[in-house]
Each structure stands twice: as C-alpha cells, then as structure tokens.
Design a protein around this motif. Structure first.
Motif, PDB file in Angstrom:
ATOM      1  N   HIS A 153      51.284  34.275  12.587  1.00  0.00           N
ATOM      2  CA  HIS A 153      51.668  33.113  13.401  1.00  0.00           C
ATOM      3  C   HIS A 153      50.623  32.004  13.306  1.00  0.00           C
ATOM      4  O   HIS A 153      50.431  31.236  14.245  1.00  0.00           O
ATOM      5  N   LEU A 154      49.976  31.928  12.164  1.00  0.00           N
ATOM      6  CA  LEU A 154      48.900  30.959  11.977  1.00  0.00           C
ATOM      7  C   LEU A 154      49.458  29.620  11.513  1.00  0.00           C
ATOM      8  O   LEU A 154      50.367  29.567  10.686  1.00  0.00           O
ATOM      9  N   TRP A 155      48.904  28.548  12.074  1.00  0.00           N
ATOM     10  CA  TRP A 155      49.201  27.198  11.593  1.00  0.00           C
ATOM     11  C   TRP A 155      47.892  26.609  11.070  1.00  0.00           C
ATOM     12  O   TRP A 155      46.936  26.434  11.810  1.00  0.00           O
ATOM     13  N   ARG A 156      47.857  26.330   9.772  1.00  0.00           N
ATOM     14  CA  ARG A 156      46.652  25.783   9.148  1.00  0.00           C
ATOM     15  C   ARG A 156      47.080  24.626   8.260  1.00  0.00           C
ATOM     16  O   ARG A 156      48.073  24.720   7.537  1.00  0.00           O
ATOM     17  N   GLU A 157      46.327  23.516   8.293  1.00  0.00           N
ATOM     18  CA  GLU A 157      46.701  22.328   7.540  1.00  0.00           C
ATOM     19  C   GLU A 157      45.658  21.985   6.488  1.00  0.00           C
ATOM     20  O   GLU A 157      44.451  22.100   6.724  1.00  0.00           O
ATOM     21  N   ASN A 158      46.144  21.533   5.329  1.00  0.00           N
ATOM     22  CA  ASN A 158      45.277  21.076   4.267  1.00  0.00           C
ATOM     23  C   ASN A 158      44.508  19.841   4.720  1.00  0.00           C
ATOM     24  O   ASN A 158      45.097  18.904   5.256  1.00  0.00           O
ATOM     25  N   SER A 159      43.189  19.822   4.504  1.00  0.00           N
ATOM     26  CA  SER A 159      42.363  18.726   5.011  1.00  0.00           C
ATOM     27  C   SER A 159      42.626  17.401   4.309  1.00  0.00           C
ATOM     28  O   SER A 159      42.346  16.346   4.860  1.00  0.00           O
ATOM     29  N   ARG A 160      43.186  17.448   3.104  1.00  0.00           N
ATOM     30  CA  ARG A 160      43.466  16.199   2.370  1.00  0.00           C
ATOM     31  C   ARG A 160      44.888  15.697   2.592  1.00  0.00           C
ATOM     32  O   ARG A 160      45.110  14.503   2.789  1.00  0.00           O
ATOM     33  N   THR A 161      45.855  16.598   2.568  1.00  0.00           N
ATOM     34  CA  THR A 161      47.250  16.177   2.650  1.00  0.00           C
ATOM     35  C   THR A 161      47.872  16.383   4.028  1.00  0.00           C
ATOM     36  O   THR A 161      48.903  15.785   4.336  1.00  0.00           O
TER      37      THR A 161
END
Length: 312
Positions: A153-161
C-alpha cells in the motif's frame, strides 16, 4: 487511454480551496457513532499507535489541525472532541483529491471505484499507473485504486517527474464499505481540506486549538559512508522529499505554537536528533513493530523500531 466518466474541472483550484465545504455553526460537534477506520492505507499510519497517542490529546478541542494528513487515523479517532473546524492538509495532491472526493463527491467516486474493481488485474494496475487524469474525481479514484493494490500500500513518487512508481502488490482491490462512506462523509462536512505545505497551515492555530503532527520520518543510515539505503525512499510520498531542514523549521514552528498557547503532539522516530530539537517538550519513548518490508526479502527497518511521542 482509460476513460474517466466525469466532467473535467480545475483540480488545483479544488485542492487549494476545499471545494464544496458545508458551513456549520462553530458550536456543533462532529457526528461520530464510534471508531472509524481510515479509508486510505498509508505507510506510517498511526492506527496501531492510537492507544498511546489519544491520552495526550485534549478532551476538548477548538479547531483541529493536521498538516501531514496521510490516512488521518488520529483525526478520525478524536473527531468527537472537536467543537470547531478541522483543517486537514497534505502536500500529496492525489491523497487530498481522495479526501475531497469522500467529502463532496461520494456517488461519483463509488462509480469510478466499482469500475476499477471490475477491471482489476496486474496488467490493469500498470495501465492505470501510467495514466494521469486531471479531474478531481478521476484523480481521487486512481489514487485509491493504486494505493489499494500497490506493494505494501505504498505511494512513492519519482523526484523528477512526480510519477507514482510502486510495483503491483499481488492483491485484489477492495472497495470502501458503505459504513465508512457514511461515517467519513459526516465528519468531513466541517473540514477544510487543503493541498498545501505545513508552513501554510500552522500559523492559523490559536489558544484552544490542537495540532497533530506526523511528518515523514527521516531515513535511517546504518553505515555513515553508505549510499542512501531503502528507508530513504519512504520520505518520498511526494516528489519533494521531507528533509532535516524541514524538520528543523517544523521544530521552530512548534516552539511558536507553544508560545501562543496551542497544544500539539508530534509522532516521530526516537533518536538523538529528534530529542535535541524539542528540549522543552515531554517525550514519551517506546518501541513499535514495523512491517514495511513484509512483502520483500530485504529488511529495510528493524521489526522493533524506536518511536517517540512529543507533547508540547
């Protein structure tokens, strides 16, 4: 392209303004029939720690502030104690869209989530993950689906996009039950929900209000000379990571809250840095079980991890 069956609207305007909030008199209490489970599974959520946290929350709260909202377990647990409004905020616009949809657009949200459940599969997950709906309800439904079936249930976002980049979690999507829709919708009728930084919220708190803070925990480094270890990823709930400089500024804001007579409680990792930042606060130290790596062979954090409740 996945078709989203809803009228387009300005997501940024809705997220910032708390679209469609219902105004009520300050003397009204939130309507609560009993404990409410969060409708969002959020890594670092505090449901398990509520027995430790709730004794430190005032019995009567004017306005309630929570600027690192996540799954909102603490808000849902103490809503009956709030006589004013709740100001709920987070920098993750996808998460905030879900909270606004639960308050203002439940019928449309149900329709979208039922459609996701009907098409749910591994391939479908990656198809949805590649999409980027720009309307509020589409954004909220996509978030709830991806969060519901992603790895842990992890939400992780790319730091560039800014793209969500968590793999499929090998589980079926479970929709929100009707009792949760009704209960959460009732609580949120008098909540201001904002997609803003914590600095934009906490200046509003005055004596008689209460602030709960659950900032992203800073990464653990077992070897000072090592590159960033897997725990470093888990302060990346948004493309902008929460760094030590942010925690330093937050500590200064906490001092200002205390000077104004505002009660506050913070959850954080128990370590020397955190203890040094809050010399005037009462700190309750204990260990808690963490299961972030339950679906991975790599151990990213000790099963028993040091935790602190900081009471200002």
């Amino acid at each position: 392209m996945i078709q989203q069956r809803t009228k387009k609207r300005s997501t940024l305007d809705a997220l910032s303004a708390g679209d469609g909030a219902v105004s009520t008199t300050p003397s009204e209490l939130f309507e609560v029939a009993g404990p409410i489970r969060p409708f969002v599974r959020w890594v670092g959520g505090k449901s398990r720690l509520l027995p430790r946290l709730l004794p430190h929350i005032p019995e009567r709260i004017g306005n309630y502030f929570e600027p690192f909202l996540g799954g909102g377990a603490v808000f849902l647990a103490c809503a009956a104690q709030i006589s004013g409004r709740a100001v709920l905020a987070d920098l993750n616009g996808h998460l905030i869209a879900a909270w606004i949809a639960m308050r203002d657009h439940q019928a449309e949200l149900r329709t979208h989530l039922a459609w996701y459940a009907q098409h749910d599969s591994k391939d479908f997950y990656y198809q949805v993950r590649a999409e980027a709906p720009d309307d509020l309800i589409g954004k909220a439904a996509r978030f709830l689906y991806l969060n519901g079936v992603s790895w842990n249930h992890l939400w992780r976002e790319n730091s560039r996009t800014g793209a969500m980049n968590v793999p499929w979690g090998d589980r079926r999507f479970r929709q929100i039950d009707e009792a949760t829709y009704r209960a959460v919708g009732s609580l949120l009728r008098r909540a201001d929900i904002r997609c803003v930084d914590f600095r934009s919220v906490l200046g509003e708190a005055v004596r008689g209000d209460f602030v709960y803070l659950d900032p992203p925990y800073l990464p653990i480094f077992s070897r000072p000379d090592a590159e960033k270890e897997p725990t470093a990823k888990f302060n990346k709930y948004t493309a902008k990571t929460f760094e030590l400089s942010d925690l330093l500024e937050l500590a200064g804001i906490c001092s200002e809250l205390s000077a104004r007579g505002v009660k506050w409680v913070m959850s954080n990792r128990d370590n020397e840095v955190v203890r040094d930042l809050f010399p005037s606060a009462r700190i309750i130290r204990f260990t808690t079980h963490r299961s972030l790596a339950a679906q991975s062979r790599r151990e990213v954090e000790a099963h028993q991890s040091p935790e602190a409740i900081i009471v200002g």
